[in-house]
Design a protein around this motif. Sequence first.
Motif, mmCIF file in Angstrom:
data_model
loop_
_atom_site.group_PDB
_atom_site.id
_atom_site.type_symbol
_atom_site.label_atom_id
_atom_site.label_comp_id
_atom_site.label_asym_id
_atom_site.label_seq_id
_atom_site.Cartn_x
_atom_site.Cartn_y
_atom_site.Cartn_z
ATOM 1 N N LEU A 97 0.845 -1.198 0.000
ATOM 2 C CA LEU A 97 0.000 0.000 0.000
ATOM 3 C C LEU A 97 0.879 1.246 0.000
ATOM 4 C CD1 LEU A 97 -2.934 1.222 0.398
ATOM 5 C CD2 LEU A 97 -2.364 1.294 2.838
ATOM 6 N N PRO A 98 0.862 2.052 -1.081
ATOM 7 C CA PRO A 98 1.589 3.321 -1.057
ATOM 8 C C PRO A 98 1.110 4.141 0.142
ATOM 9 C CG PRO A 98 0.868 2.820 -3.276
ATOM 10 C CD PRO A 98 0.200 1.824 -2.383
ATOM 11 N N PHE A 99 2.037 4.642 0.936
ATOM 12 C CA PHE A 99 1.664 5.212 2.232
ATOM 13 C C PHE A 99 2.460 6.472 2.547
ATOM 14 C CE2 PHE A 99 1.771 5.327 6.927
ATOM 15 C CZ PHE A 99 0.408 5.254 7.195
ATOM 16 N N ALA A 100 1.747 7.502 3.026
ATOM 17 C CA ALA A 100 2.377 8.755 3.427
ATOM 18 C C ALA A 100 2.140 8.983 4.914
ATOM 19 C CB ALA A 100 1.807 9.923 2.625
ATOM 20 N N PRO A 101 3.158 8.781 5.740
ATOM 21 C CA PRO A 101 2.995 9.051 7.170
ATOM 22 C C PRO A 101 2.913 10.556 7.415
ATOM 23 C CG PRO A 101 5.282 8.566 6.694
ATOM 24 C CD PRO A 101 4.523 8.344 5.413
ATOM 25 N N GLY A 102 2.333 10.923 8.551
ATOM 26 C CA GLY A 102 2.240 12.335 8.900
ATOM 27 C C GLY A 102 3.492 12.817 9.593
ATOM 28 N N ILE A 103 3.946 14.007 9.209
ATOM 29 C CA ILE A 103 5.133 14.586 9.844
ATOM 30 C C ILE A 103 4.862 16.054 10.157
ATOM 31 C CG2 ILE A 103 6.699 12.978 8.668
ATOM 32 C CD1 ILE A 103 6.898 16.553 7.595
ATOM 33 N N ALA A 104 5.461 16.530 11.246
ATOM 34 C CA ALA A 104 5.322 17.940 11.606
ATOM 35 C C ALA A 104 6.646 18.551 12.044
ATOM 36 C CB ALA A 104 4.283 18.107 12.723
ATOM 37 N N THR A 105 7.684 17.719 12.178
ATOM 38 C CA THR A 105 8.994 18.197 12.635
ATOM 39 C C THR A 105 10.103 17.529 11.819
ATOM 40 O OG1 THR A 105 9.373 16.415 14.234
ATOM 41 C CG2 THR A 105 8.090 18.323 14.994
ATOM 42 N N PRO A 106 11.309 18.084 11.856
ATOM 43 C CA PRO A 106 12.429 17.423 11.193
ATOM 44 C C PRO A 106 12.669 16.012 11.714
ATOM 45 C CG PRO A 106 13.000 19.698 11.665
ATOM 46 C CD PRO A 106 11.688 19.438 12.347
ATOM 47 N N SER A 107 12.469 15.789 12.997
ATOM 48 C CA SER A 107 12.667 14.444 13.550
ATOM 49 C C SER A 107 11.654 13.463 12.967
ATOM 50 C CB SER A 107 12.550 14.474 15.083
ATOM 51 O OG SER A 107 13.605 15.224 15.646
ATOM 52 N N ASP A 108 10.399 13.906 12.853
ATOM 53 C CA ASP A 108 9.385 13.069 12.202
ATOM 54 C C ASP A 108 9.830 12.725 10.785
ATOM 55 O OD1 ASP A 108 7.722 13.426 14.419
ATOM 56 O OD2 ASP A 108 6.542 15.012 13.471
ATOM 57 N N LEU A 109 10.282 13.754 10.094
ATOM 58 C CA LEU A 109 10.660 13.581 8.690
ATOM 59 C C LEU A 109 11.830 12.612 8.547
ATOM 60 C CD1 LEU A 109 10.312 14.279 5.751
ATOM 61 C CD2 LEU A 109 11.607 16.394 6.128
#
Length: 213
Positions: free
Chosen positions: A108-120
């Motif tokens: 499943l092509p998937f895009a996790p949510g990120i809000a910070t450089p660490s998340d990214l």
Amino acid sequence: MNFPTEILDRLRKSGVVAGFSVDNVAHAIPLAKALLAGGIDAIELTLRTPAGLESVKAICENVPNMLVGVGTILTPETAIEVKAVGADFGVAPGMNPRVVRAAQEAGLPFAPGIATPSDLEAAIELGCRFVKFFPAEPAGGITYLRSMAAPYQHLGIEYFPLGGINADNMSSYLREPNVPAVGGSWIVQKELVDRKDWSGITERAAAVFKRTK
């Protein structure tokens, strides 16, 4: 599994993805058709109601021209279920490694949510190159996104902003070369759906679609 080029190309062409939840499975197909009639051919149906998964299945089976994304995928099991009912891609509000791995294993092509450089960086380490920037406006908007994205520009990361996006600010995001599309939860008004005002949904979709051009 990263996003296939054909899905990213479709998102780029669409510009805006209509985000919504469905309370009644019977509303799913006419709602998707109403959006399609207004020019919006990509959705993010969020799994925030008991009718969510069945609604995804109904749209996948009956509205083949719609690019069906599924949001609020919070567990590995849900990622597997979403793939099984035919969704084209999935997204989540946060960056959960277990969910990302389950989506990858399920294909499943998937895009996790990120809000910070660490998340990214956590997403990048798992092979993700297309991520959901959420909540976009509360986190700092386009100015924040530019600053956060700058150190990773050479990696070709692309962003899907959601949260606080509207008809007035969507264009500023879409002008960014690393933003193929934005998510719009304002497009589908619950009152219109409850009244089965599908022509009203089509009118709103058409008005938004014009702004992407």
